[in-house]
Write a protein that holds these residues in place. Structure first.
Motif, PDB file in Angstrom:
ATOM      1  N   ILE A 113     103.150  81.287  38.552  1.00 39.39           N
ATOM      2  CA  ILE A 113     103.178  80.826  37.166  1.00 39.39           C
ATOM      3  C   ILE A 113     101.888  80.091  36.824  1.00 39.39           C
ATOM      4  N   ASP A 114     101.408  80.295  35.612  1.00 38.55           N
ATOM      5  CA  ASP A 114     100.251  79.583  35.066  1.00 38.55           C
ATOM      6  C   ASP A 114     100.611  79.152  33.650  1.00 38.55           C
ATOM      7  N   LEU A 115     100.636  77.840  33.391  1.00 39.36           N
ATOM      8  CA  LEU A 115     101.030  77.316  32.086  1.00 39.36           C
ATOM      9  C   LEU A 115      99.843  77.027  31.180  1.00 39.36           C
ATOM     10  N   GLY A 116      98.674  77.624  31.480  1.00 41.32           N
ATOM     11  CA  GLY A 116      97.479  77.361  30.693  1.00 41.32           C
ATOM     12  C   GLY A 116      97.604  77.703  29.222  1.00 41.32           C
ATOM     13  N   GLY A 117      98.509  78.606  28.871  1.00 39.93           N
ATOM     14  CA  GLY A 117      98.654  79.029  27.488  1.00 39.93           C
ATOM     15  C   GLY A 117      99.735  78.303  26.713  1.00 39.93           C
ATOM     16  N   ILE A 118     100.331  77.269  27.313  1.00 41.89           N
ATOM     17  CA  ILE A 118     101.442  76.602  26.631  1.00 41.89           C
ATOM     18  C   ILE A 118     101.512  75.100  26.905  1.00 41.89           C
ATOM     19  N   ALA A 119     100.951  74.641  28.021  1.00 43.92           N
ATOM     20  CA  ALA A 119     101.133  73.245  28.430  1.00 43.92           C
ATOM     21  C   ALA A 119     100.499  72.252  27.466  1.00 43.92           C
ATOM     22  N   LYS A 120      99.306  72.565  26.950  1.00 45.18           N
ATOM     23  CA  LYS A 120      98.635  71.617  26.059  1.00 45.18           C
ATOM     24  C   LYS A 120      99.458  71.347  24.802  1.00 45.18           C
ATOM     25  N   GLY A 121     100.103  72.384  24.288  1.00 43.84           N
ATOM     26  CA  GLY A 121     100.940  72.204  23.114  1.00 43.84           C
ATOM     27  C   GLY A 121     102.093  71.254  23.373  1.00 43.84           C
ATOM     28  N   TYR A 122     102.706  71.385  24.549  1.00 47.47           N
ATOM     29  CA  TYR A 122     103.826  70.509  24.901  1.00 47.47           C
ATOM     30  C   TYR A 122     103.346  69.067  25.090  1.00 47.47           C
ATOM     31  N   VAL A 123     102.246  68.898  25.819  1.00 42.92           N
ATOM     32  CA  VAL A 123     101.751  67.546  26.096  1.00 42.92           C
ATOM     33  C   VAL A 123     101.337  66.852  24.802  1.00 42.92           C
ATOM     34  N   ALA A 124     100.702  67.577  23.898  1.00 43.16           N
ATOM     35  CA  ALA A 124     100.316  66.993  22.608  1.00 43.16           C
ATOM     36  C   ALA A 124     101.545  66.503  21.853  1.00 43.16           C
ATOM     37  N   ASP A 125     102.602  67.313  21.821  1.00 43.81           N
ATOM     38  CA  ASP A 125     103.843  66.898  21.169  1.00 43.81           C
ATOM     39  C   ASP A 125     104.432  65.656  21.833  1.00 43.81           C
ATOM     40  N   TYR A 126     104.392  65.634  23.160  1.00 44.09           N
ATOM     41  CA  TYR A 126     104.970  64.530  23.923  1.00 44.09           C
ATOM     42  C   TYR A 126     104.250  63.215  23.590  1.00 44.09           C
ATOM     43  N   VAL A 127     102.924  63.272  23.590  1.00 46.06           N
ATOM     44  CA  VAL A 127     102.135  62.078  23.279  1.00 46.06           C
ATOM     45  C   VAL A 127     102.374  61.647  21.833  1.00 46.06           C
ATOM     46  N   ALA A 128     102.471  62.610  20.932  1.00 44.35           N
ATOM     47  CA  ALA A 128     102.728  62.280  19.524  1.00 44.35           C
ATOM     48  C   ALA A 128     104.075  61.580  19.373  1.00 44.35           C
ATOM     49  N   ASP A 129     105.090  62.073  20.059  1.00 40.89           N
ATOM     50  CA  ASP A 129     106.407  61.432  19.991  1.00 40.89           C
ATOM     51  C   ASP A 129     106.361  60.011  20.554  1.00 40.89           C
ATOM     52  N   PHE A 130     105.605  59.841  21.639  1.00 47.05           N
ATOM     53  CA  PHE A 130     105.457  58.508  22.230  1.00 47.05           C
ATOM     54  C   PHE A 130     104.820  57.549  21.229  1.00 47.05           C
ATOM     55  N   LEU A 131     103.772  58.001  20.550  1.00 46.50           N
ATOM     56  CA  LEU A 131     103.093  57.142  19.576  1.00 46.50           C
ATOM     57  C   LEU A 131     103.983  56.838  18.374  1.00 46.50           C
ATOM     58  N   ARG A 132     104.757  57.832  17.938  1.00 45.51           N
ATOM     59  CA  ARG A 132     105.687  57.574  16.826  1.00 45.51           C
ATOM     60  C   ARG A 132     106.692  56.490  17.199  1.00 45.51           C
TER      61      ARG A 132
END
Length: 338
Positions: A164-183
């Motif tokens: 498995i290689d998550l290079g095409g999807i991981a950044k999107g998830y991490v960005a959402d995660y950080v955004a939720d943390f900041l909210r």
């Protein structure tokens, strides 16, 4: 008609450095290296301690998603192919989303693409054009359908010798995660740039929409702008990583059906929505499938918007077309509303 080879997203706004008081809408900025890219966080009405915690969250998630970090969930799955592996909630969520996008795009997005990435040298930066037999061998181990899920234990199993290689999807998830943390920390206005994935929290401090310019390559300025708030904008393009040999460009976005760089009429695909994980994966899928797929995929995801550039046209979904504008000098690009 100008020849477009690449598309990059730039943010057309002024950034003001420095820590801010809660009643002073200035930006606090932080640059982090993670997920194989430079991450730039610009957050309004935030303190330094909260912003610093974002770096820890990013590196924690990278330690789960990276296939090259020893002990990560993805490396454990790859090392134990054929066996069930229990993983973190976040990894399980990403893998389930990846599988769903793969199903909806008929395999244009496939996280088992790793063998193709390797034989072309994009995981080692030792670029090469592989032999036909190497491509054929790689194709034998690219098939997202070998991925199985056990919801009761949040365990997954991949086919024997698959990876498995998550290079095409991981950044999107991490960005959402950080955004939720900041909210959760009370932030209501921020721009998080994850290198091709822009996550916007709320609107700008003055309550106006963020103006996102899509830059024209090899020329000053940008060919179009979109105005949005509280969305993620994910772009995929062959310009991000490529090598050239004998006058031909070979980029890093692989077609799972050929184990080779995707060859379609799409120069760049942008997906806009509230779910950055899905946007990230779909931007790759559209690039792989070509412009003829945009209407069908957009129909499956009516909550998302698409901006897809070919050499002489740009496909724009109806909703975002209300906040989409071509720049002066680019009127020769045909806008196709979908």
């Amino acid at each position: 008609m100008k020849k477009f080879i690449a598309l990059v997203i730039i943010i057309t706004m002024a950034l003001v450095s420095g820590c801010s008081a809660k009643d002073n809408p200035k930006a606090l900025t932080k640059e982090i290296y993670g997920l194989d890219t430079i991450i730039e966080l610009t957050v309004y009405n935030c303190d330094q301690e909260t912003l610093s915690l974002c770096g820890g969250e990013i590196h924690w998630l990278e330690g789960i998603f990276s296939k090259t970090i020893e002990g990560s969930d993805i490396s454990r799955i790859n090392e134990n192919s054929g066996d069930w592996v229990e993983i973190e909630d976040s990894a399980y969520e990403v893998l389930k989303t990846a599988y769903e996008v793969s199903e909806n795009t008929k395999g244009a997005f496939d996280i088992t693409i790793s063998p193709a990435v390797s034989i072309w040298g994009f995981d080692s930066n030792k670029y090469t054009i592989p032999e036909e037999h190497d491509i054929a061998s790689a194709l034998e181990y690219i098939d997202y359908k070998t991925l199985e899920f056990d919801d009761s234990t949040e365990s997954v199993r991949i086919g024997e010798s698959f990876s498995i290689d998550l290079g095409g999807i991981a950044k999107g998830y991490v960005a959402d995660y950080v955004a939720d943390f900041l909210r959760e920390e009370g932030v209501s206005s921020a721009m998080l740039n994850f290198g091709g994935n822009i996550c916007l929290i709320g609107s700008k401090p003055d309550k106006s929409l963020w103006n996102i310019g899509i830059k024209a390559p090899f020329a000053d300025g940008y060919f179009a702008t979109v105005s949005v708030a509280d969305k993620t904008i994910s772009t995929a393009g062959g310009y991000e990583r490529y090598f050239e040999e004998n006058g031909e460009i070979y980029h890093h976005i692989m077609d799972p059906h050929t184990a080779s760089p995707a060859k379609t009429d799409v120069l760049s695909s942008t997906v806009i929505g509230e779910n950055g994980t899905v946007c990230d994966a779909l931007s790759t899928a559209v690039f792989v499938k070509g412009s003829s797929s945009v209407k069908e995929i957009a129909g499956l995801y009516p909550e998302l918007d698409f901006v897809v550039l070919t050499e002489d046209s740009v496909f724009v979904t109806e909703n975002i077309s209300k906040n989409f504008a071509l720049s002066e000098g680019y009127e020769d690009i045909k806008i196709i509303n979908i």
